[in-house]
Scaffold this active site. Structure first.
Site, PDB file in Angstrom:
ATOM      1  N   THR A  68      33.400  43.579  37.962  1.00 21.54           N
ATOM      2  CA  THR A  68      33.749  44.954  38.292  1.00 21.54           C
ATOM      3  C   THR A  68      35.046  45.330  37.578  1.00 21.54           C
ATOM      4  OG1 THR A  68      32.691  44.807  40.464  1.00 21.54           O
ATOM      5  CG2 THR A  68      34.377  46.521  40.191  1.00 21.54           C
ATOM      6  N   SER A 106      37.201  48.074  34.491  1.00 25.38           N
ATOM      7  CA  SER A 106      37.099  48.827  33.253  1.00 25.38           C
ATOM      8  C   SER A 106      36.757  47.979  32.036  1.00 25.38           C
ATOM      9  CB  SER A 106      38.411  49.588  32.991  1.00 25.38           C
ATOM     10  OG  SER A 106      39.504  48.701  32.933  1.00 25.38           O
ATOM     11  N   THR A 107      37.011  46.667  32.094  1.00 20.95           N
ATOM     12  CA  THR A 107      36.632  45.804  30.974  1.00 20.95           C
ATOM     13  C   THR A 107      35.256  45.182  31.207  1.00 20.95           C
ATOM     14  OG1 THR A 107      38.972  45.292  30.643  1.00 20.95           O
ATOM     15  CG2 THR A 107      37.398  43.932  29.470  1.00 20.95           C
ATOM     16  N   GLY A 126      36.570  40.963  34.983  1.00 23.46           N
ATOM     17  CA  GLY A 126      37.887  41.353  34.502  1.00 23.46           C
ATOM     18  C   GLY A 126      38.988  40.728  35.334  1.00 23.46           C
ATOM     19  N   ASP A 173      43.301  41.697  36.865  1.00 21.41           N
ATOM     20  CA  ASP A 173      44.484  42.557  36.888  1.00 21.41           C
ATOM     21  C   ASP A 173      45.684  41.852  36.266  1.00 21.41           C
ATOM     22  OD1 ASP A 173      43.346  44.870  38.300  1.00 21.41           O
ATOM     23  OD2 ASP A 173      43.071  43.428  39.912  1.00 21.41           O
ATOM     24  N   GLY A 190      42.128  44.864  42.053  1.00 19.83           N
ATOM     25  CA  GLY A 190      42.570  46.235  41.859  1.00 19.83           C
ATOM     26  C   GLY A 190      41.443  47.237  42.041  1.00 19.83           C
ATOM     27  N   GLU A 221      33.712  39.334  44.158  1.00 21.50           N
ATOM     28  CA  GLU A 221      34.044  38.713  42.871  1.00 21.50           C
ATOM     29  C   GLU A 221      34.298  37.223  43.035  1.00 21.50           C
ATOM     30  OE1 GLU A 221      36.082  42.434  40.441  1.00 21.50           O
ATOM     31  OE2 GLU A 221      37.308  41.244  41.798  1.00 21.50           O
ATOM     32  N   LYS A 273      47.312  42.665  30.456  1.00 23.89           N
ATOM     33  CA  LYS A 273      47.059  41.869  31.664  1.00 23.89           C
ATOM     34  C   LYS A 273      47.470  40.405  31.510  1.00 23.89           C
ATOM     35  CE  LYS A 273      44.903  45.549  33.200  1.00 23.89           C
ATOM     36  NZ  LYS A 273      43.453  45.547  33.440  1.00 23.89           N
TER      37      LYS A 273
END
Length: 224
Positions: free
Chosen positions: A29, A31-32, A85, A87, A99, A106, A124
């Site tokens: 989950t 943005s990457t 991903g 943070d 985040g 996850e 990051k």
């Protein structure tokens, strides 16, 4: 597309290239991880045969729209690879996640995966964890007690909100975002937090020995 988004896309696509036919895949989950799922959708349309478990309702929705077959732990025992991903990723490969509010799922998916792949942009990748506030998923009932217990550990918690109401995870829980400053001993802090009644899980992903793919704004992608 700005340079950071291009970097995230490059990292996600490099991670997706690790997926082989017949694999059971954890879909992360954020943005990457989003770009890894997009690439996997392209690969599935091209004939790649995989099944996946998503770490959030949002990622599951994205995967289904792309035609990626979704399964569950009622049908399988273990995943071959998990792409997610972060943070923060420290130089010794300890991780802060949560985040996006999906830290519990996850971690369940990560622990059930033979190979763990973390994708992130260069912002990051840090020397020591702690600049990013540590998310902790907690039970709503009595959350104030957990809040005060975290304060006693010299953390500065904030109840995460959305539209002026407590943010609710996919699991029906709350999240505390906790500023501890530099986290010198993440393993110890994780265990201290898990010992608090009402804490479901922490965003510290410790000693998981992941493969980490870092994308840089200049277009370079490094595997650590």
């Amino acid at each position: 597309m700005d340079t950071i988004t291009q970097a995230k896309k490059a990292a996600g696509e490099k991670a997706a290239a690790l997926v082989q036919p017949g694999m059971l895949v954890g879909l992360g989950t954020g943005s990457t991880a989003y770009w890894a799922i997009e690439k996997l959708g392209e690969m599935v349309k091209g004939g790649l045969n995989i099944r996946a478990v998503a770490t959030s309702l949002a990622s599951e929705k994205q995967a289904r729209e792309l035609g990626i077959p979704i399964t569950s732990f009622s049908e399988i025992q273990q995943l071959d690879i998990d792409i997610d991903g972060a943070d923060e990723v420290s130089h010794d490969l300890q991780i802060i996640k949560g985040g996006g509010g999906a830290l519990l799922r996850e971690k369940i998916v990560a622990m059930a995966s033979r190979k763990k792949v973390i994708v992130a942009d260069e912002r990051k990748y840090v020397k020591t964890l702690g600049k990013f506030p540590l998310p902790i998923e907690i039970i709503p009932f009595g959350w104030e007690l957990v809040f005060r217990a975290v304060q006693s550990l010299k953390g500065a918690p904030t109840l995460r909100t959305k539209d002026d109401k407590p943010y609710i995870t996919d699991n029906g829980n709350y999240i505390l975002d906790c500023a501890f400053g530099v986290i010198e001993n993440p393993e110890q802090l994780h265990h201290q937090l898990k010992a608090i009644t009402g804490v479901v899980e922490t965003g510290l992903f410790i000693n998981m020995k992941p493969t980490v793919i870092i994308a840089y704004e200049n277009g370079e992608v490094k595997t650590i």
